[in-house]
Design a protein around this motif. Structure first.
Motif, mmCIF file in Angstrom:
data_model
loop_
_atom_site.group_PDB
_atom_site.id
_atom_site.type_symbol
_atom_site.label_atom_id
_atom_site.label_comp_id
_atom_site.label_asym_id
_atom_site.label_seq_id
_atom_site.Cartn_x
_atom_site.Cartn_y
_atom_site.Cartn_z
ATOM 1 N N ILE A 21 -2.861 11.634 0.981
ATOM 2 C CA ILE A 21 -1.690 10.770 1.038
ATOM 3 C C ILE A 21 -0.699 11.160 -0.064
ATOM 4 O O ILE A 21 -1.091 11.515 -1.180
ATOM 5 C CB ILE A 21 -2.109 9.289 0.915
ATOM 6 C CG1 ILE A 21 -0.935 8.355 1.213
ATOM 7 C CG2 ILE A 21 -2.718 8.991 -0.452
ATOM 8 C CD1 ILE A 21 -1.345 6.891 1.336
ATOM 9 N N VAL A 23 1.833 10.000 -2.687
ATOM 10 C CA VAL A 23 2.153 8.778 -3.423
ATOM 11 C C VAL A 23 3.438 9.001 -4.210
ATOM 12 O O VAL A 23 3.545 9.952 -4.992
ATOM 13 C CB VAL A 23 1.004 8.373 -4.372
ATOM 14 C CG1 VAL A 23 1.377 7.115 -5.148
ATOM 15 C CG2 VAL A 23 -0.281 8.151 -3.576
ATOM 16 N N THR A 204 4.350 5.508 6.948
ATOM 17 C CA THR A 204 4.493 5.360 5.503
ATOM 18 C C THR A 204 4.606 3.876 5.165
ATOM 19 O O THR A 204 5.126 3.087 5.958
ATOM 20 C CB THR A 204 5.699 6.141 4.943
ATOM 21 O OG1 THR A 204 6.895 5.391 5.107
ATOM 22 C CG2 THR A 204 5.844 7.502 5.613
ATOM 23 N N SER A 207 3.591 -0.108 -1.486
ATOM 24 C CA SER A 207 2.517 -0.787 -2.196
ATOM 25 C C SER A 207 3.060 -2.084 -2.791
ATOM 26 O O SER A 207 3.976 -2.069 -3.610
ATOM 27 C CB SER A 207 1.968 0.112 -3.313
ATOM 28 O OG SER A 207 0.877 -0.497 -3.944
ATOM 29 N N ALA A 215 -4.337 3.210 -2.493
ATOM 30 C CA ALA A 215 -3.861 4.447 -1.863
ATOM 31 C C ALA A 215 -5.006 5.211 -1.214
ATOM 32 O O ALA A 215 -4.863 5.745 -0.100
ATOM 33 C CB ALA A 215 -3.154 5.315 -2.897
ATOM 34 N N ARG A 216 -6.156 5.281 -1.865
ATOM 35 C CA ARG A 216 -7.280 6.045 -1.316
ATOM 36 C C ARG A 216 -7.776 5.426 -0.005
ATOM 37 O O ARG A 216 -8.251 6.145 0.888
ATOM 38 C CB ARG A 216 -8.409 6.151 -2.339
ATOM 39 C CG ARG A 216 -9.072 4.841 -2.711
ATOM 40 C CD ARG A 216 -10.183 5.019 -3.739
ATOM 41 N NE ARG A 216 -9.625 5.408 -5.026
ATOM 42 C CZ ARG A 216 -9.216 4.527 -5.955
ATOM 43 N NH1 ARG A 216 -9.261 3.216 -5.699
ATOM 44 N NH2 ARG A 216 -8.746 4.933 -7.101
ATOM 45 N N GLN A 219 -5.266 6.290 2.794
ATOM 46 C CA GLN A 219 -5.445 7.674 3.229
ATOM 47 C C GLN A 219 -6.467 7.760 4.368
ATOM 48 O O GLN A 219 -6.276 8.505 5.330
ATOM 49 C CB GLN A 219 -5.888 8.537 2.052
ATOM 50 C CG GLN A 219 -6.111 9.999 2.397
ATOM 51 C CD GLN A 219 -6.412 10.821 1.158
ATOM 52 O OE1 GLN A 219 -5.613 10.861 0.231
ATOM 53 N NE2 GLN A 219 -7.554 11.475 1.137
ATOM 54 N N ARG A 225 2.159 8.441 3.551
ATOM 55 C CA ARG A 225 2.912 8.293 2.291
ATOM 56 C C ARG A 225 2.885 6.845 1.828
ATOM 57 O O ARG A 225 2.953 5.918 2.642
ATOM 58 C CB ARG A 225 4.350 8.764 2.542
ATOM 59 C CG ARG A 225 5.405 8.326 1.547
ATOM 60 C CD ARG A 225 6.713 8.981 1.930
ATOM 61 N NE ARG A 225 7.887 8.385 1.309
ATOM 62 C CZ ARG A 225 9.124 8.852 1.459
ATOM 63 N NH1 ARG A 225 9.348 9.922 2.192
ATOM 64 N NH2 ARG A 225 10.149 8.258 0.885
ATOM 65 N N LEU A 226 2.824 6.686 0.522
ATOM 66 C CA LEU A 226 2.878 5.355 -0.090
ATOM 67 C C LEU A 226 3.914 5.366 -1.192
ATOM 68 O O LEU A 226 3.843 6.181 -2.117
ATOM 69 C CB LEU A 226 1.509 4.993 -0.669
ATOM 70 C CG LEU A 226 1.401 3.614 -1.330
ATOM 71 C CD1 LEU A 226 1.562 2.505 -0.290
ATOM 72 C CD2 LEU A 226 0.072 3.483 -2.062
ATOM 73 N N SER A 227 4.895 4.481 -1.088
ATOM 74 C CA SER A 227 5.920 4.356 -2.125
ATOM 75 C C SER A 227 5.827 2.975 -2.753
ATOM 76 O O SER A 227 4.963 2.167 -2.400
ATOM 77 C CB SER A 227 7.318 4.609 -1.539
ATOM 78 O OG SER A 227 7.584 3.694 -0.484
ATOM 79 N N THR A 228 6.728 2.691 -3.686
ATOM 80 C CA THR A 228 6.635 1.430 -4.428
ATOM 81 C C THR A 228 7.921 0.613 -4.421
ATOM 82 O O THR A 228 7.942 -0.502 -4.944
ATOM 83 C CB THR A 228 6.242 1.707 -5.891
ATOM 84 O OG1 THR A 228 7.251 2.533 -6.490
ATOM 85 C CG2 THR A 228 4.894 2.405 -5.979
#
Length: 261
Positions: A21, A23, A204, A207, A215-216, A219, A225-228
């Motif tokens: 993934i 991040v 995507t 978080s 995140a794990r 995945q 994808r992980l954004s904030t």
């Protein structure tokens, strides 16, 4: 040799299709970008429109002038060597032109909100952004956002909300977007359902403190994808306010403070 904008775009696209993934802790100014870029494991950056607007005293929602917004993003691009994706909000009335201007300053990907506009209009906006990338010779990594979950009505059934997110996401993928962003999606079962419908490495997420899966774990569900979003700025501001309160109360600044600037 300094990578070209086309090179950076290809790199960013590849990062979305790898098994791991991607991040992206979002950034909002030069120093936040430099700190995140220097963090081991970070491979690309994404800006947060809400946070950039807040930096200049504007509320979220395209209230910050586009020229000012782009100027900050340009400064970020020039300050780091990593690919940079820009939160373009809803495109400032002309998604294709906004994408063209972003690419001109070295941006190689971007978020585009649908705001739950009629699907035909939202698809046309996606197509306009992708065409801007093609015209510039760049594989622009559009993170096409649907607000189907984030803007769901209280009276909507959850199954209807998820179906709408999938319908819009599939339409955006068909229009050329490499990935689809569904903010507000935090439940494991719903994430799995949307991820399965869109395909591996197509979804995507953002978080959300106290609500999102790690995140794990995401995945393993096929999330690309992980954004904030604005939350990284809030983490920084929370630490700032807490440190100030401790100092004013008679204490000291945290001993763990590091010279990051």
């Amino acid at each position: 040799m300094t990578p070209t904008t086309a090179d950076q775009a290809r790199r960013l696209l590849d990062l979305h299709t790898q098994p791991d993934i991607l991040v992206l802790p979002n950034v909002w100014d030069v120093v936040s970008a430099q700190v995140i870029a220097a963090t081991p494991g970070v491979q690309a950056l994404a800006t947060a429109s809400h946070s950039i607007a807040s930096t200049f005293g504007y509320p979220d929602g395209e209230r910050i002038p586009l020229d000012l917004h782009l100027d900050m993003v340009r400064r970020i691009v020039q300050a780091v060597s990593l690919p940079v994706s820009m939160d373009m909000e809803a495109g400032y009335g002309n998604p294709g032109e906004t994408a063209r201007r972003a690419i001109e300053i070295g941006v190689v990907g971007g978020n585009l909100e649908d705001g739950m506009r009629p699907l035909g209009e939202a698809v046309a906006a996606v197509q306009a952004v992708m065409e801007a990338g093609r015209a510039a010779g760049v594989d622009f990594v559009l993170n096409a956002r649907t607000d189907a979950v984030a803007h769901a009505r209280p009276d909507q059934s959850r199954s209807e909300v998820i179906r709408e997110a999938i319908t819009r996401g599939l339409a955006f993928l068909e229009a050329g977007a490499p990935v689809v962003f569904v903010p507000g999606l935090v439940a494991r079962g719903e994430i799995q359902e949307v991820s399965d419908a869109l395909g591996p490495q197509k979804l995507t997420l953002i978080s959300v403190p106290g609500a999102s899966l790690a995140a794990r774990e995401l995945q393993t569900l096929g999330v690309a994808r992980l954004s904030t979003g604005p939350f990284t700025q809030r983490v920084a501001l929370t630490a700032l306010q807490d440190a100030a309160a401790e100092l004013i109360a008679g204490g000291t600044l945290p001993a763990t403070t590091r010279p990051l600037n």
